[in-house]
Design a protein around this motif. Structure first.
Motif, mmCIF file in Angstrom:
data_model
loop_
_atom_site.group_PDB
_atom_site.id
_atom_site.type_symbol
_atom_site.label_atom_id
_atom_site.label_comp_id
_atom_site.label_asym_id
_atom_site.label_seq_id
_atom_site.Cartn_x
_atom_site.Cartn_y
_atom_site.Cartn_z
ATOM 1 N N ASN A 109 19.444 27.533 -6.199
ATOM 2 C CA ASN A 109 18.429 26.502 -5.987
ATOM 3 C C ASN A 109 17.815 26.053 -7.300
ATOM 4 O O ASN A 109 17.569 24.867 -7.507
ATOM 5 C CB ASN A 109 17.333 27.019 -5.050
ATOM 6 C CG ASN A 109 17.828 27.140 -3.632
ATOM 7 O OD1 ASN A 109 18.796 26.486 -3.255
ATOM 8 N ND2 ASN A 109 17.186 27.983 -2.839
ATOM 9 N N LEU A 110 17.563 27.029 -8.198
ATOM 10 C CA LEU A 110 16.961 26.668 -9.472
ATOM 11 C C LEU A 110 17.916 25.860 -10.326
ATOM 12 O O LEU A 110 17.527 24.913 -10.995
ATOM 13 C CB LEU A 110 16.525 27.932 -10.199
ATOM 14 C CG LEU A 110 15.280 28.585 -9.595
ATOM 15 C CD1 LEU A 110 15.108 29.995 -10.076
ATOM 16 C CD2 LEU A 110 14.060 27.765 -9.942
ATOM 17 N N TYR A 111 19.197 26.262 -10.303
ATOM 18 C CA TYR A 111 20.179 25.512 -11.073
ATOM 19 C C TYR A 111 20.295 24.078 -10.555
ATOM 20 O O TYR A 111 20.489 23.152 -11.336
ATOM 21 C CB TYR A 111 21.564 26.169 -10.975
ATOM 22 C CG TYR A 111 21.864 27.181 -12.033
ATOM 23 C CD1 TYR A 111 22.771 28.208 -11.804
ATOM 24 C CD2 TYR A 111 21.282 27.119 -13.288
ATOM 25 C CE1 TYR A 111 23.075 29.136 -12.779
ATOM 26 C CE2 TYR A 111 21.573 28.053 -14.265
ATOM 27 C CZ TYR A 111 22.460 29.061 -13.988
ATOM 28 O OH TYR A 111 22.775 29.981 -14.948
ATOM 29 N N SER A 112 20.185 23.895 -9.246
ATOM 30 C CA SER A 112 20.397 22.551 -8.716
ATOM 31 C C SER A 112 19.187 21.661 -8.932
ATOM 32 O O SER A 112 19.284 20.457 -8.757
ATOM 33 C CB SER A 112 20.759 22.607 -7.228
ATOM 34 O OG SER A 112 20.016 23.582 -6.571
ATOM 35 N N LEU B 108 27.823 24.308 -9.948
ATOM 36 C CA LEU B 108 26.609 24.013 -10.688
ATOM 37 C C LEU B 108 26.758 24.377 -12.158
ATOM 38 O O LEU B 108 26.285 23.671 -13.035
ATOM 39 C CB LEU B 108 25.434 24.776 -10.077
ATOM 40 C CG LEU B 108 24.964 24.265 -8.717
ATOM 41 C CD1 LEU B 108 23.982 25.228 -8.105
ATOM 42 C CD2 LEU B 108 24.335 22.901 -8.864
ATOM 43 N N ILE C 152 14.700 30.323 -14.961
ATOM 44 C CA ILE C 152 14.995 31.189 -13.824
ATOM 45 C C ILE C 152 14.237 32.493 -13.943
ATOM 46 O O ILE C 152 13.579 32.941 -13.009
ATOM 47 C CB ILE C 152 16.505 31.458 -13.730
ATOM 48 C CG1 ILE C 152 17.230 30.208 -13.258
ATOM 49 C CG2 ILE C 152 16.784 32.605 -12.774
ATOM 50 C CD1 ILE C 152 18.718 30.331 -13.343
ATOM 51 N N SER D 104 10.568 32.072 -13.302
ATOM 52 C CA SER D 104 10.181 31.844 -11.911
ATOM 53 C C SER D 104 10.434 33.077 -11.062
ATOM 54 O O SER D 104 9.742 33.313 -10.085
ATOM 55 C CB SER D 104 10.940 30.652 -11.335
ATOM 56 O OG SER D 104 12.276 31.030 -11.118
ATOM 57 N N GLU E 133 17.800 21.477 -11.865
ATOM 58 C CA GLU E 133 17.850 21.053 -13.278
ATOM 59 C C GLU E 133 18.172 19.587 -13.414
ATOM 60 O O GLU E 133 19.222 19.148 -12.965
ATOM 61 C CB GLU E 133 18.923 21.905 -13.997
ATOM 62 C CG GLU E 133 18.380 23.241 -14.447
ATOM 63 C CD GLU E 133 17.524 23.133 -15.704
ATOM 64 O OE1 GLU E 133 17.931 22.430 -16.622
ATOM 65 O OE2 GLU E 133 16.439 23.731 -15.727
ATOM 66 N N ARG F 201 29.127 27.527 -4.811
ATOM 67 C CA ARG F 201 28.093 26.577 -5.203
ATOM 68 C C ARG F 201 27.716 26.773 -6.673
ATOM 69 O O ARG F 201 27.587 25.820 -7.430
ATOM 70 C CB ARG F 201 26.881 26.815 -4.305
ATOM 71 C CG ARG F 201 25.971 25.631 -4.183
ATOM 72 C CD ARG F 201 24.905 25.900 -3.144
ATOM 73 N NE ARG F 201 23.621 25.398 -3.611
ATOM 74 C CZ ARG F 201 22.445 25.800 -3.153
ATOM 75 N NH1 ARG F 201 22.394 26.742 -2.240
ATOM 76 N NH2 ARG F 201 21.330 25.280 -3.622
ATOM 77 N N LEU F 202 27.560 28.041 -7.068
ATOM 78 C CA LEU F 202 27.212 28.331 -8.449
ATOM 79 C C LEU F 202 28.309 27.883 -9.407
ATOM 80 O O LEU F 202 28.021 27.411 -10.508
ATOM 81 C CB LEU F 202 26.948 29.834 -8.622
ATOM 82 C CG LEU F 202 25.570 30.322 -8.174
ATOM 83 C CD1 LEU F 202 25.515 31.840 -8.208
ATOM 84 C CD2 LEU F 202 24.491 29.755 -9.075
ATOM 85 N N ILE G 129 25.499 22.169 -15.765
ATOM 86 C CA ILE G 129 24.246 22.372 -16.505
ATOM 87 C C ILE G 129 24.446 23.319 -17.688
ATOM 88 O O ILE G 129 25.411 24.055 -17.766
ATOM 89 C CB ILE G 129 23.128 22.929 -15.594
ATOM 90 C CG1 ILE G 129 23.580 24.227 -14.941
ATOM 91 C CG2 ILE G 129 22.734 21.904 -14.562
ATOM 92 C CD1 ILE G 129 23.011 25.435 -15.577
ATOM 93 N N ALA H 11 18.472 26.996 -18.673
ATOM 94 C CA ALA H 11 18.091 27.314 -17.299
ATOM 95 C C ALA H 11 17.656 28.767 -17.177
ATOM 96 O O ALA H 11 16.806 29.106 -16.373
ATOM 97 C CB ALA H 11 19.252 27.023 -16.364
#
Lengths: 178, 92
Positions: free
Chosen positions: A173-176, B73, B86, B89, A178, B69-70, B77, B82
């Motif tokens: 979720n955090l990566y998406s 992603l 991360i 948070s 960005e 998904r990762l 990025i 990030a």
């Protein structure tokens, strides 16, 4: 639940740190521009292995399932090195031979023990035998556990899997964002 | 299903007691979102094991989906910038 994050030695923190480090390493291996389907698939495989590995390492050898996972991962990487014909694999094999011999002997001994156990357990808990077999295939190292240990290991395995999913979801979720 | 007989151990092999099994099964029951939320105490042990298998399989699938998904992603990025966000948070 979130207070667990403040504890650096909690399972969640240990897994998160390891997994993030692995992700960064994986990302560094390929240039960001290349995102062909094949490369994405390879990255997916690496990420999945990294996630399972990070969790197993965070649990270390305290649990049968984590030991089984680590053993499986190590023997898989040794087989890959051997098939690619690199000589350095011989050194790896000799140093870890003692560990694997002990583990495989333990596995074999446990399986022999299990067969004699199993007949009695199946008589006692006939209703559970079928589901237990199914469970044994899902929990790493399950084949060599008696029913009691299997149930105990399963509970811990589920706790770790849910933590793994929780953290991976958060990272995704955090990566998406960005 | 539950047989409350407690048999004597044969040939020196330690017998797993039914109570132990019942306790472990109820511990598993607490972890399963399906059964836990239904709040019914009358779930058979074999149902608990069946639900456990289903739950583990669904967790494996989730790990697969998240890994996929990762992987998509990561391609888009810059991980280093990030990472700090991360960690911040997650620690908050």
């Amino acid at each position: 639940m979130d207070s667990q994050h403040l504890n650096p030695s909690s399972l969640k923190s240990r897994f998160t740190a390891r997994f993030l480090r692995a992700l960064i390493k994986i990302n560094a291996q390929k240039p960001i521009s290349s995102s062909s389907p094949r490369e994405i698939f390879q990255r997916y495989r690496r990420i999945k292995v990294a996630a399972d590995k990070s969790m197993a390492y965070s649990v270390r050898s305290r649990r049968t399932w984590s030991r089984a996972t680590l053993w499986k991962l190590r023997s898989r990487s040794r087989r890959r090195l051997a098939s690619s014909g690199r000589r350095s694999s011989i050194k790896t094999r000799t140093t870890t031979t003692t560990t694997t011999t002990t583990t495989s002997t333990n596995h074999r001994a446990a399986i022999v023990e299990k067969t004699s156990h199993e007949k009695e357990n199946k008589e006692d808990h006939v209703g559970l035998a079928v589901q237990a077999e199914e469970l044994r295939e899902l929990v790493p190292g399950g084949e060599s556990m008696d029913l009691c240990n299997l149930l105990d290991e399963t509970a811990h395995y589920i706790k770790c899997l849910t933590t793994q999913v929780q953290v991976m979801k958060k990272i995704a979720n955090l990566y998406s964002l960005e | 299903m539950s047989s409350r007989r407690s048999r004597q151990s044969t040939a020196g092999v330690s017998r797993i007691s039914d109570d132990q099994i019942i306790e472990l099964v109820s511990k598993l029951q607490q972890l399963l979102p399906e059964i836990r939320d239904r709040r019914s105490d009358k779930v058979s042990a074999s149902k608990v094991l069946q639900e456990t298998c289903n739950y583990i399989r669904s967790l494996h699938r989730e790990v697969d989906d998240l890994s996929e998904r990762l992987s998509q992603l990561l391609a888009t990025i810059d991980a280093d910038s990030a990472e700090a966000a991360i960690i911040r948070s997650l620690i908050m």
